[in-house]
Design an enzyme around this catalytic site. Sequence first.
Site, PDB file in Angstrom:
ATOM      1  N   LYS A 107      -6.567   5.933 -10.789  1.00 36.12           N
ATOM      2  CA  LYS A 107      -5.983   4.943 -11.700  1.00 36.12           C
ATOM      3  C   LYS A 107      -6.951   3.802 -12.016  1.00 36.12           C
ATOM      4  O   LYS A 107      -6.736   3.052 -12.953  1.00 36.12           O
ATOM      5  CB  LYS A 107      -4.688   4.387 -11.114  1.00 36.12           C
ATOM      6  CG  LYS A 107      -3.583   5.441 -11.044  1.00 36.12           C
ATOM      7  CD  LYS A 107      -2.285   4.852 -10.543  1.00 36.12           C
ATOM      8  CE  LYS A 107      -1.156   5.859 -10.559  1.00 36.12           C
ATOM      9  NZ  LYS A 107      -1.233   6.803  -9.420  1.00 36.12           N
TER      10      LYS A 107
HETATM   11  C1  LIG Z   1      -0.569   8.082  -9.630  1.00 40.71           C
HETATM   12  C2  LIG Z   1      -1.006   9.180  -8.724  1.00 40.71           C
HETATM   13  C3  LIG Z   1      -0.711  10.544  -8.994  1.00 40.71           C
HETATM   14  C4  LIG Z   1       0.146  10.954 -10.164  1.00 40.71           C
HETATM   15  O1  LIG Z   1      -0.446  10.720 -11.422  1.00 40.71           O
HETATM   16  P1  LIG Z   1       0.459  10.733 -12.742  1.00 40.71           P
HETATM   17  O2  LIG Z   1      -0.438  10.308 -13.835  1.00 40.71           O
HETATM   18  O3  LIG Z   1       1.566   9.742 -12.488  1.00 40.71           O
HETATM   19  O4  LIG Z   1       0.984  12.110 -12.894  1.00 40.71           O
HETATM   20  C5  LIG Z   1      -1.225  11.497  -8.155  1.00 40.71           C
HETATM   21  N1  LIG Z   1      -1.953  11.168  -7.070  1.00 40.71           N
HETATM   22  C6  LIG Z   1      -2.247   9.885  -6.766  1.00 40.71           C
HETATM   23  C7  LIG Z   1      -3.036   9.598  -5.541  1.00 40.71           C
HETATM   24  C8  LIG Z   1      -1.784   8.854  -7.578  1.00 40.71           C
HETATM   25  O5  LIG Z   1      -2.066   7.582  -7.255  1.00 40.71           O
END
Ligand SMILES: *Cc1c(COP(=O)(O)O)cnc(C)c1O
Length: 441
Positions: A107
């Site tokens: 993210k």
């Molecule tokens: C946010 C997150 C996900 C999921 O991603 P999405 O875009 O919400 O599908 C998977 N793994 C980790 C470690 C995350 O922080």
Amino acid sequence: MKYYSTNHQAPVATLHDAVEQGLAPDRGLYMPEQIRQLSEEFYLHIGKLSFQEIAFEVAKAFFGDDVDEASLKQIVYDTLTFDTPVVKVDDNIYTLELFHGPTFAFKDVGARFMARLLQYFIRKDREHTGDNRIVNVLVATSGDTGSAVANGFLGVDGIHVYVLYPKGKVSKIQESQFTTLGRNITAIEVDGVFDDCQALVKSAFMDRNLTSHMILTSANSINVARFLPQAFYYFNAYAQLKQMGALKSKLTVCVPSGNFGNITAGLFAKKMGLPIDHFIAANNANDVFYNYLQTGIYTPMASKQTLANAMDVGAPSNFARIIDLYGDYNAITRDISGATYADNRIRETMKQCFKENGYILDPHGACGYQALREQLPADSVGVFLETAHPAKFKEKVDAIIGTDITIPERLQAFMRGKKQSIGMVNDFKAFKDYLLKQPQE
Ligand SMILES: *Cc1c(COP(=O)(O)O)cnc(C)c1O
């Protein structure tokens, strides 16, 4: 380029408005009106380009009409100060490690890009209108989103971030990543669960009093500026596989999914011509999308708590984007398959992968690896996204596979910081009163 709402009941928006609003006024999600193909020339030479060079080409296709080229380049280069390496894990199975950013989770890419883009628009506004109001970003988190957003926006002038998190429900490592920063980041510790935090944020966006008093936006994957840049690293994965000589006649990409923002960005990359044949959405026990693929019926429900908690989502917000992108069920199932794993299976996979390959998976990546083990066709090479560094889940990982993994120094540094947070009862009126007292210039 203009952005339309997946609900088609709101006027089209400029990029600036779409970023500043987050959700469209009709509660739909914004989609770019065009998805541009990248040139054959680009794909021919992609193996020789750096991550930043690749990302800049992709960024121009989406944002090139709205941001001047020099500024866009700066935004991209400021965002991608780390690499997303492809690593071989097993026969024909590779992982795209997305955890080398500031908070060790994928993210970071979208959060940093969004912060930089919003800053660009705010500065332009200030020059042209003299409007000195700040933009307030509200984000509810169960852990990873809050840390990525807080660190992405840290020190960005003209923006204040409020991170709402459930008291006692996030790990110490995660908490330290957004409560120790200070400056333009305020952590709000809510006496409640994650859903309560999310409800407070949603109520704030819908409160006319508040929205006329202050500019509020979101920074989760509903925001186009956070989710579209996630397309960058799919191109980078392809470039590396090409350079390594690892490509086969087909390419399958497997994405551990929760809100489905990450995989949706990959679907956009495919629409831009990136030669990915098939996607697998790997879920934990939250199997709403998996069930949709099996039956054609979408039944959102309350989320279940699992070992891979960043994917504990019972009503994935980007489902609306996938439907809009493909139009119908048959088209979706041609491109995407599903998988769902209970915690026991995740544990077994982590043990097996460490034993056989010496590779330490985090619980989210484990879902991706397992799905490729089960579903990868013989004529295809597979890549799964490793969405977080295993050290972020150190206690769980060590207990499952018997390791004692080292916490990277940059992660330890957060834990030495001093916690600063505002305690908040789980009550919208209290939250609103608090927000109304905050300075807006
Ligand atoms: C946010 C997150 C996900 C999921 O991603 P999405 O875009 O919400 O599908 C998977 N793994 C980790 C470690 C995350 O922080």
